[in-house]
Design an enzyme around this catalytic site. Structure first.
Site, PDB file in Angstrom:
ATOM      1  N   SER A 291       0.826  -1.207   0.000  1.00 35.28           N
ATOM      2  CA  SER A 291       0.000   0.000   0.000  1.00 35.28           C
ATOM      3  C   SER A 291       0.856   1.251   0.000  1.00 35.28           C
ATOM      4  CB  SER A 291      -0.909   0.023   1.234  1.00 35.28           C
ATOM      5  OG  SER A 291      -1.633   1.230   1.245  1.00 35.28           O
ATOM      6  N   LYS A 346      -4.746  -6.870   3.255  1.00 34.18           N
ATOM      7  CA  LYS A 346      -4.705  -5.717   2.338  1.00 34.18           C
ATOM      8  C   LYS A 346      -6.129  -5.375   1.883  1.00 34.18           C
ATOM      9  CE  LYS A 346      -3.080  -2.462  -0.318  1.00 34.18           C
ATOM     10  NZ  LYS A 346      -3.948  -2.124  -1.377  1.00 34.18           N
ATOM     11  N   HIS A 349      -7.664  -3.606   4.664  1.00 35.52           N
ATOM     12  CA  HIS A 349      -7.067  -2.255   4.651  1.00 35.52           C
ATOM     13  C   HIS A 349      -7.842  -1.372   3.671  1.00 35.52           C
ATOM     14  CE1 HIS A 349      -4.514   0.710   2.596  1.00 35.52           C
ATOM     15  NE2 HIS A 349      -3.835   0.847   3.725  1.00 35.52           N
ATOM     16  N   ASN A 350      -8.082  -1.910   2.480  1.00 36.99           N
ATOM     17  CA  ASN A 350      -8.786  -1.124   1.469  1.00 36.99           C
ATOM     18  C   ASN A 350     -10.238  -0.884   1.867  1.00 36.99           C
ATOM     19  OD1 ASN A 350      -6.372  -1.285   0.142  1.00 36.99           O
ATOM     20  ND2 ASN A 350      -7.258  -1.780  -1.835  1.00 36.99           N
ATOM     21  N   GLU A 353     -10.145   1.809   4.207  1.00 39.33           N
ATOM     22  CA  GLU A 353      -9.851   2.992   3.367  1.00 39.33           C
ATOM     23  C   GLU A 353     -11.139   3.528   2.713  1.00 39.33           C
ATOM     24  OE1 GLU A 353      -6.559   2.410   0.427  1.00 39.33           O
ATOM     25  OE2 GLU A 353      -8.096   2.850  -1.065  1.00 39.33           O
TER      26      GLU A 353
HETATM   27  C1  6PG Z   1      -3.285   1.433  -1.505  1.00 40.62           C
HETATM   28  C2  6PG Z   1      -4.574   1.635  -2.228  1.00 40.62           C
HETATM   29  C3  6PG Z   1      -4.479   1.051  -3.590  1.00 40.62           C
HETATM   30  C4  6PG Z   1      -5.651   1.472  -4.474  1.00 40.62           C
HETATM   31  C5  6PG Z   1      -6.779   0.515  -4.350  1.00 40.62           C
HETATM   32  C6  6PG Z   1      -8.148   1.087  -4.206  1.00 40.62           C
HETATM   33  O1  6PG Z   1      -3.349   0.842  -0.433  1.00 40.62           O
HETATM   34  O2  6PG Z   1      -2.252   1.878  -1.989  1.00 40.62           O
HETATM   35  O3  6PG Z   1      -5.598   1.014  -1.535  1.00 40.62           O
HETATM   36  O4  6PG Z   1      -4.311  -0.320  -3.474  1.00 40.62           O
HETATM   37  O5  6PG Z   1      -5.979   2.764  -4.258  1.00 40.62           O
HETATM   38  O6  6PG Z   1      -6.699  -0.251  -5.512  1.00 40.62           O
HETATM   39  O7  6PG Z   1      -8.643   1.362  -5.436  1.00 40.62           O
HETATM   40  P1  6PG Z   1     -10.180   1.495  -5.795  1.00 40.62           P
HETATM   41  O8  6PG Z   1     -10.700   2.665  -5.040  1.00 40.62           O
HETATM   42  O9  6PG Z   1     -10.110   1.752  -7.265  1.00 40.62           O
HETATM   43  O10 6PG Z   1     -10.858   0.201  -5.471  1.00 40.62           O
END
Ligand code: 6PG
Length: 630
Positions: A291, A346, A349-350, A353
């Site tokens: 990430s 991960k 994590h997303n 996010e």
């Molecule tokens: C990271 C991000 C990266 C990317 C994701 C999310 O941790 O560096 O999460 O992996 O931004 O792919 O992307 P989307 O919003 O397009 O699902």
């Protein structure tokens, strides 16, 4: 043919002999070729003149030709000046390696004083250092280490093979390659050849960064052959079928104990499958989350490797060298656990996010439309939050976005309000369903993006229903203070939701995840790095579930009212608040000792005879009621 050079006392003979024995070729010491005249001078402490040296070097040059014709040799020779080395270069330079043993004058003097069997007077050392012209094309080795370590370093540096390979020269692949090469990793890179679309990508990349000494390929076999076995190959390619295609192409080219590392955002279920598939071929596999986007990849990402622990240990020094560093200077990289656990975390994590981004979007909408604040006022307000323990990467970029103009106008106002996604947020929702775990905030953030993407439908509905949003005519200072508290609470709950799901997975899949360590590697380099994550490192040393920590309990006890008030006001005034509301609902459900699910069970049993358990009977027993008298 190898010449080991350097001033007296650097250990040319010791190292030369060891190297020769390692390479199974003869060793010669140039000192043994001195004339008596030269030996007398040296023993008397008189430096040799160039006239003294010439016949000696010319003779050695002739010997070198012979030795090379016989299959090569190692020669220990001071060869301090360029012109001396030229006299020794009687064979093509491609067949000659010069190893320069080097060290400080103090170190060498100390070593010389300890030597009894040598005819050189230590006072000559000073003149030797003055004479030394550092060779440009030599392999320079610091002698301040054990002879065996010196040999190892020489062999590694002499090898044309690289220590690591990267497949996929997209943005992430290129930046990770630069990061690794900057950290002294010898690297091969590969990009596929697609006529008219992707041509010479790897070679162009290495040419653009010539000083890094990376080898570039568009032939997979040549790429694989260029890497030292057992090989370490990192895939930085689009998650999905492309990963399987590359693994299928690579497998027949690899040997036992080679390692494939998938650094893309792959689905953890695919990683589980690939882990098993490659084990049949005796190939190690690691699935790692990486990430931090482009900048993180270049300067230090957060790295989340899962899979074979032994394979991880082999590559840990590489990964640690390129990873971001936490507050204590430790790499934001750790062994996560077996199988697809690295990609699982991960994915979570997303998910976190997605919800963190959505919370900020909801804050923005309330401030901009509800309170009628200007972008700069919002930026200032959010800036003040940074000092109140709310600092985070996502908050910072939001402030920057609120200030970015194009031709005097805010770019944000030009961007279509329909959010895209590549999959990881959605996958965490699927995983929650598979695990039977709640994932309220994250699932609602995914749904908010899905709804946002239906722009046309929303526009028609808006035309039909008319203006729903009203301005919030409260004292805005009070409202902002409450909003800030609500944001604190919603973020804590969102993190708890994500970590609780990892706990669920860890138990069901027997992964033994360490939550404090996971929080630690997310304190820097990654997209969800924040003050809160730093605190979470310590909270998870005490408890496995964030909401059960006494400090969190204390803070939520105070903030839950603010959260409820903001949600209430926003809904009344016509503002959707999916993730704030979801956080509140999750929290209230979480702390609800007696829920209404008894009614659900009764309904299920009523229409489907699904049975239920009773609070007044052992929980191992099931019961059914005839709800309607027949
Ligand atoms: C990271 C991000 C990266 C990317 C994701 C999310 O941790 O560096 O999460 O992996 O931004 O792919 O992307 P989307 O919003 O397009 O699902």
């Amino acid at each position: 043919m190898i010449i080991v050079m350097g001033v007296s006392g650097t250990g040319k003979s010791t190292v030369g002999k060891l190297l020769a024995s390692e390479l199974k070729i003869p060793f010669y010491d140039a000192d043994d070729f001195h004339s008596e005249h030269n030996i007398k001078k040296l023993s008397a402490g008189q430096p040799l003149t160039d006239q003294d040296r010439r016949p000696w070097l010319e003779n050695l040059g002739e010997q070198i030709k012979k030795w090379q014709a016989d299959g090569g040799a190692v020669l220990a020779c001071s060869a301090l000046k360029e012109k001396y080395r030229q006299m020794l270069t009687t064979i093509p330079t491609s067949e000659l390696s010069i190893i320069h043993l080097s060290g400080s004058i103090e170190l060498i003097k100390h070593r010389l004083m300890e030597r009894k069997d040598h005819f050189l007077d230590p006072s000559i050392l000073k003149s030797q250092f003055e004479d030394l012209e550092e060779p440009k094309d030599a392999i320079k080795i610091n002698v301040n280490q054990l002879p065996t370590e010196i040999i190892q370093e020489i062999l590694t540096k002499m090898s044309k093979k690289t220590a690591f390979g990267i497949i996929g020269m997209g943005v992430m692949g290129q930046n990770l390659a630069i990061n690794m090469a900057n950290n002294q990793v010898k690297l091969s890179v590969f990009n596929r050849h697609v006529p008219g679309k992707e041509e010479g990508i790897a070679k162009d990349f290495v040419d653009r960064h010539a000083s890094l000494g990376i080898q570039g390929f568009d032939d997979l076999k040549q790429f694989v052959d260029s890497i030292e076995a057992p090989r370490n190959i990192l895939l930085m390619i689009q998650a999905g079928p492309a990963v399987d295609a590359v693994i299928d192409e690579l497998t027949p080219l690899l040997g036992s104990n080679d390692l494939i590392i998938d650094g893309g955002n792959s689905n953890y279920l695919d990683t589980n499958r690939r882990d098993q598939q490659l084990a049949h071929h005796d190939i190690n596999f690691i699935g790692t989350g990486i990430s931090g986007g482009e900048e993180g990849a270049r300067k230090g990402p957060s790295i989340m490797p899962g899979g074979s622990r032994t394979a991880y240990e082999r590559i840990a020094p590489f990964l640690n060298s390129i990873a971001a560093k936490d507050r204590n200077g430790q790499p934001c990289c750790t062994y996560v656990g077996p199988e697809g656990s690295g990609h699982f975390i991960k994915m979570v994590h997303n998910g976190i996010e997605y919800a963190e981004m959505q919370l900020l979007a909801e804050v923005y909408e309330l401030m901009r439309n509800g309170l009628g604040m200007l972008p700069e006022e919002i930026a200032k307000s959010l800036e003040s939050w940074k000092t109140k323990g709310l600092d985070s990467y996502l908050l910072e970029i939001t402030i920057n976005i609120l200030r970015k103009e194009e031709n005097g106008e805010l770019i944000l106002d030009k961007i279509l309000d329909a959010a895209s996604q590549k999959g990881t947020g959605g996958w965490s929702t699927e995983a929650a369903i598979k695990l039977g775990a709640p994932l309220n905030t994250i699932a609602d953030a995914v749904m908010a993006r899905n709804l946002s993407a239906q722009k046309e439908l929303r526009t028609s509905a808006n035309n039909l229903y008319g203006q729903i949003k009203n301005s919030i005519d409260e004292n805005s200072d009070d409202f902002l203070a409450t909003l800030q508290e609500a944001y604190v609470a919603a973020r804590i709950i969102n993190h708890a939701v994500g970590f609780d799901m990892m706990k669920e997975a860890s138990e069901q899949y027997h992964w033994g995840l360490n939550f404090s360590e996971i929080a630690r590697i997310w304190t820097n380099g990654c997209i969800i790095r924040s003050e809160l994550m730093n605190s979470a490192v310590n909270y998870f040393k005490d408890v496995d579930r964030l909401l059960l920590h006494p400090s969190i309990q204390k803070s939520l006890q105070d903030q839950k009212q603010s959260l409820a008030r903001i949600i209430g006001q926003a809904l009344i005034h016509g503002y959707p608040l999916p993730v704030f509301s979801s956080a509140m609902n999750f929290f209230l459900g979480y702390v609800n000792g007696q829920s209404s699910a008894n009614l659900l069970q009764a309904q299920r049993d009523y229409f489907g005879a699904h049975t239920y358990r009773r609070v007044d009977k052992p929980l191992t027993e099931s019961f059914h009621t005839e709800w309607v008298a027949s």
